[in-house]
Design a protein around this motif. Sequence first.
Motif, PDB file in Angstrom:
ATOM      1  N   THR A  38       0.847  -1.174  -0.045  1.00  0.00           N
ATOM      2  CA  THR A  38      -0.100   0.115   0.130  1.00  0.00           C
ATOM      3  C   THR A  38       0.879   1.270   0.210  1.00  0.00           C
ATOM      4  OG1 THR A  38       0.011  -0.269   2.390  1.00  0.00           O
ATOM      5  CG2 THR A  38      -1.985  -1.220   0.948  1.00  0.00           C
ATOM      6  N   LYS A  42       1.432   5.495  -2.395  1.00  0.00           N
ATOM      7  CA  LYS A  42       0.951   6.493  -1.492  1.00  0.00           C
ATOM      8  C   LYS A  42       1.989   7.699  -1.901  1.00  0.00           C
ATOM      9  CE  LYS A  42      -0.867   4.085   2.257  1.00  0.00           C
ATOM     10  NZ  LYS A  42      -0.872   3.713   3.770  1.00  0.00           N
ATOM     11  N   VAL A  46       1.689  11.409   2.612  1.00  0.00           N
ATOM     12  CA  VAL A  46       0.515  10.336   2.873  1.00  0.00           C
ATOM     13  C   VAL A  46       1.272   9.089   3.688  1.00  0.00           C
ATOM     14  CG1 VAL A  46      -1.381   8.652   2.406  1.00  0.00           C
ATOM     15  CG2 VAL A  46      -1.162  10.994   1.301  1.00  0.00           C
ATOM     16  N   GLU A  53      -2.885   5.854   7.148  1.00  0.00           N
ATOM     17  CA  GLU A  53      -4.152   5.656   5.926  1.00  0.00           C
ATOM     18  C   GLU A  53      -3.853   4.208   5.699  1.00  0.00           C
ATOM     19  OE1 GLU A  53      -4.636   7.163   1.504  1.00  0.00           O
ATOM     20  OE2 GLU A  53      -5.087   8.793   2.935  1.00  0.00           O
ATOM     21  N   PRO A  56      -4.490   3.155   0.243  1.00  0.00           N
ATOM     22  CA  PRO A  56      -4.512   4.391  -0.442  1.00  0.00           C
ATOM     23  C   PRO A  56      -5.889   5.006  -0.902  1.00  0.00           C
ATOM     24  CG  PRO A  56      -3.303   2.808  -1.474  1.00  0.00           C
ATOM     25  CD  PRO A  56      -3.866   2.001  -0.200  1.00  0.00           C
TER      26      PRO A  56
END
Length: 280
Positions: A38, A42, A46, A53, A56
Amino acid sequence: MATRLQKNKESVAANAVIYTFLTCLTVFFIFPFYWILTGAFKEQLVAVSFPPEWFPRNPTLINFVDLFKQPAGRWIINSFIISISTMVLVCGTAASAGYVLAKKNFIGVKTIFWIFIAAMSLPKQVILIPLVQLISKWGFHDTLAACILPAAGWPFGIFLMKQFTQTMPTELIEAAKIDGYGEFATFANIVVPLVKPGIAALAIFTFIQAWNDYFSQLVFLNSRAKLTLPLGLATLAQEFGANYGVLMAGALLASLPMIAIFLIFQKSFTQGITMGAVKG
């Protein structure tokens, strides 16, 4: 009847505890890869935000674009050349040496085998200085061959194939000789097909070990164009500083080949390890 129901309830409860524990363990080991997967999609802000998070919301390929602005493509090719060449070389030498040590009787065969066993306990750092001297003398320094050739006699590979070949019936080799087969024909047509699961297991071990052999690559490779992906990512960590998105994109690319080769050869790998553990 009541006793049987009580035992069934205890069995169900025990299974529930076991499955819960295994599920938690699986999540624990998979989570780092999920975080890399992930994080590779990003943006930098982020990727380092808190609270994190978990998925994403606005996935981006900017990290891969930044990564391939470097010679990452060349690094990937170098890693594949080293890993595949080492895998083929080790499987060939280990299968033939394991066959000789397991099925040939000559003076010193046990001594040679125990020398390989002893060599398995030696870390690379112990033989680093003479190895560097040999590589430099042969003119292989800063070449991909410097990371490939030293693995030719990998002691673990020879040990694994020797133990695996021992499970093969000797009568098949004797029958091949009666049919007029020479040594090479016997090895290629009789031995190799029977030890394929062991070769597949060794191929996976060798590929992963060669792909992740950061220490040897760091010692023998200097030119930026000759770097492998793990070594190139280490240089990017210094150049990009805390750009975790780019580093995670590189880590994702570095992990995919190992996952793929294990999934492809998973059946042979499991069979090879199981059969090789049985001494005939």
